[in-house]
Scaffold this motif. Structure first.
Motif, mmCIF file in Angstrom:
data_model
loop_
_atom_site.group_PDB
_atom_site.id
_atom_site.type_symbol
_atom_site.label_atom_id
_atom_site.label_comp_id
_atom_site.label_asym_id
_atom_site.label_seq_id
_atom_site.Cartn_x
_atom_site.Cartn_y
_atom_site.Cartn_z
ATOM 1 N N ALA A 202 -11.590 13.676 -3.343
ATOM 2 C CA ALA A 202 -12.606 14.347 -2.540
ATOM 3 C C ALA A 202 -13.965 13.936 -3.079
ATOM 4 C CB ALA A 202 -12.434 15.857 -2.650
ATOM 5 N N VAL A 203 -14.958 13.998 -2.227
ATOM 6 C CA VAL A 203 -16.324 13.708 -2.688
ATOM 7 C C VAL A 203 -17.075 15.026 -2.824
ATOM 8 C CG1 VAL A 203 -18.476 12.516 -2.191
ATOM 9 C CG2 VAL A 203 -16.284 11.452 -1.590
ATOM 10 N N ASP B 32 -3.272 19.924 -5.162
ATOM 11 C CA ASP B 32 -2.964 20.355 -3.790
ATOM 12 C C ASP B 32 -3.601 21.692 -3.406
ATOM 13 O OD1 ASP B 32 -1.340 21.839 -5.356
ATOM 14 O OD2 ASP B 32 0.555 21.219 -4.453
ATOM 15 N N GLU B 33 -4.120 22.416 -4.402
ATOM 16 C CA GLU B 33 -4.831 23.659 -4.073
ATOM 17 C C GLU B 33 -6.346 23.439 -3.970
ATOM 18 O OE1 GLU B 33 -2.967 27.675 -5.335
ATOM 19 O OE2 GLU B 33 -2.984 26.407 -7.115
ATOM 20 N N GLY B 34 -6.790 22.252 -4.364
ATOM 21 C CA GLY B 34 -8.210 21.935 -4.261
ATOM 22 C C GLY B 34 -8.965 21.894 -5.584
ATOM 23 N N PHE B 35 -8.273 22.222 -6.690
ATOM 24 C CA PHE B 35 -8.932 22.246 -8.000
ATOM 25 C C PHE B 35 -9.115 20.824 -8.543
ATOM 26 C CE2 PHE B 35 -7.081 26.392 -7.568
ATOM 27 C CZ PHE B 35 -7.997 27.244 -8.166
ATOM 28 N N LYS C 195 -9.638 32.596 -9.249
ATOM 29 C CA LYS C 195 -9.488 31.234 -8.735
ATOM 30 C C LYS C 195 -10.836 30.647 -8.334
ATOM 31 C CE LYS C 195 -4.708 31.242 -7.137
ATOM 32 N NZ LYS C 195 -3.831 31.544 -6.013
ATOM 33 N N LYS C 196 -11.688 31.463 -7.694
ATOM 34 C CA LYS C 196 -12.980 30.939 -7.232
ATOM 35 C C LYS C 196 -13.840 30.465 -8.397
ATOM 36 C CE LYS C 196 -13.508 33.189 -2.764
ATOM 37 N NZ LYS C 196 -14.192 34.200 -1.960
ATOM 38 N N TYR D 70 -12.472 27.295 -9.878
ATOM 39 C CA TYR D 70 -12.703 26.188 -8.943
ATOM 40 C C TYR D 70 -14.130 25.665 -9.087
ATOM 41 C CZ TYR D 70 -13.440 23.936 -4.379
ATOM 42 O OH TYR D 70 -13.751 23.052 -3.389
#
Lengths: 106, 176
Positions: free
Chosen positions: A5-6, A16-19, A91-92, A95
């Motif tokens: 991701a940029v 896969d969760e975005g971390f 989580k937030k 992240y």
């Protein structure tokens, strides 16, 4: 499963969760972009206190601190953490700080 | 045209739903107090609407007179073994000796504390600060001759079964 991701112009690997998978690639300027992704439009000094602590504690312990550990370590109130990072605070904040999600139960 | 500030919602937020969970605490033993509190803490931290209903002996968890002094006994607990000595049972008669409950309670409190888990009253405050709601059972409160003033500050209200069933509509219910 990972993908790229940029974030604020930096190309990073995310899980896969975005971390972000590698905490060492994280830079300060990514935090604001990551925060926007979770619905936090502006990072206040209080947000930064928590983010910095997460980075420091992760570096020292090799594990992301839980909410309970953060409140004990830096004296911030549980209620405040939920105001700063609503709904899924653990989580937030992890992240945004570019560290793995916390694993502890408390 | 896209810009650098394009918002990309991470996958861990994709599962945001109206999920709701209600825990029913019916036991007043120290070891039976923690499971619901720990699970409720996890739930509220995941953005799930969380309620805890205290009934019967579970009311001891929120009664100011008892909440600081919940006990753990060896009696009737066949899983009991000396600390970290798995597979060695403690004889049940041992639990009946004077002072054994106090000793077992001290040991368990220390083990729980060592995990960074707060004592019950502080844990309840932490849950309320996180957005969980605590409810006391009307019949139990009446039976024990108590009022809302006798309860932990975080308790919202004394409610009856019908009211509990209304507020738990559509929720997942966990009975402890």
């Amino acid at each position: 499963m990972t993908s790229t991701a940029v974030i604020a112009g930096h190309e990073v690997t995310i899980d896969d969760e975005g971390f972000i998978t590698d905490p060492s690639v994280w830079t300060d300027d990514m935090a604001a972009a990551l925060a926007k992704n979770v619905g936090i439009d502006e990072l206040t000094p209080d947000h930064w206190t928590v983010i910095r602590h997460l980075r420091e504690d992760f570096a020292a312990q090799g594990e992301t601190p839980t909410l309970r550990r953060i409140t004990s370590n830096i004296g911030i109130e549980t209620k405040r953490l939920f105001e700063l990072f609503p709904k899924k605070p653990g989580k937030k904040m992890a992240y945004i700080a570019g560290v793995p999600k916390p694993r502890g139960c408390i | 045209m896209t810009t650098e500030t394009e918002v990309m919602k991470p996958a861990f937020l994709a599962d945001e739903t109206d999920r709701k969970v209600c825990f029913i605490c019916s036991k007043g033993n120290l070891d039976m107090a923690y499971p619901a509190l720990i699970m409720a803490n996890g739930a509220v931290g995941e953005g799930i609407e969380t309620h805890i209903f205290f009934t019967f002996w579970g009311l001891d968890m929120i009664n100011r007179k008892t909440m600081n002094d919940l006990k753990f006994t060896l009696l009737g607990n066949t899983a009991m073994h000396p600390p970290r000595r798995f597979g060695i049972s403690m004889p049940q008669w041992l639990g009946g000796l004077p002072g054994m409950t106090a000793m077992a309670t001290r040991m368990l409190r220390k083990q729980i504390g060592d995990q960074g888990v707060p004592p019950v009253p502080e844990f309840l405050s932490m849950l309320v600060d996180s957005g969980a709601k605590l409810w006391a059972c009307k019949m139990t409160v009446d039976m024990m001759g108590l009022t809302l003033e006798d309860m932990h500050d975080g308790v919202s209200e004394i409610i009856n079964v019908a009211e509990f069933l209304e507020l738990s509509e559509g929720a997942q219910i966990v009975f402890v």
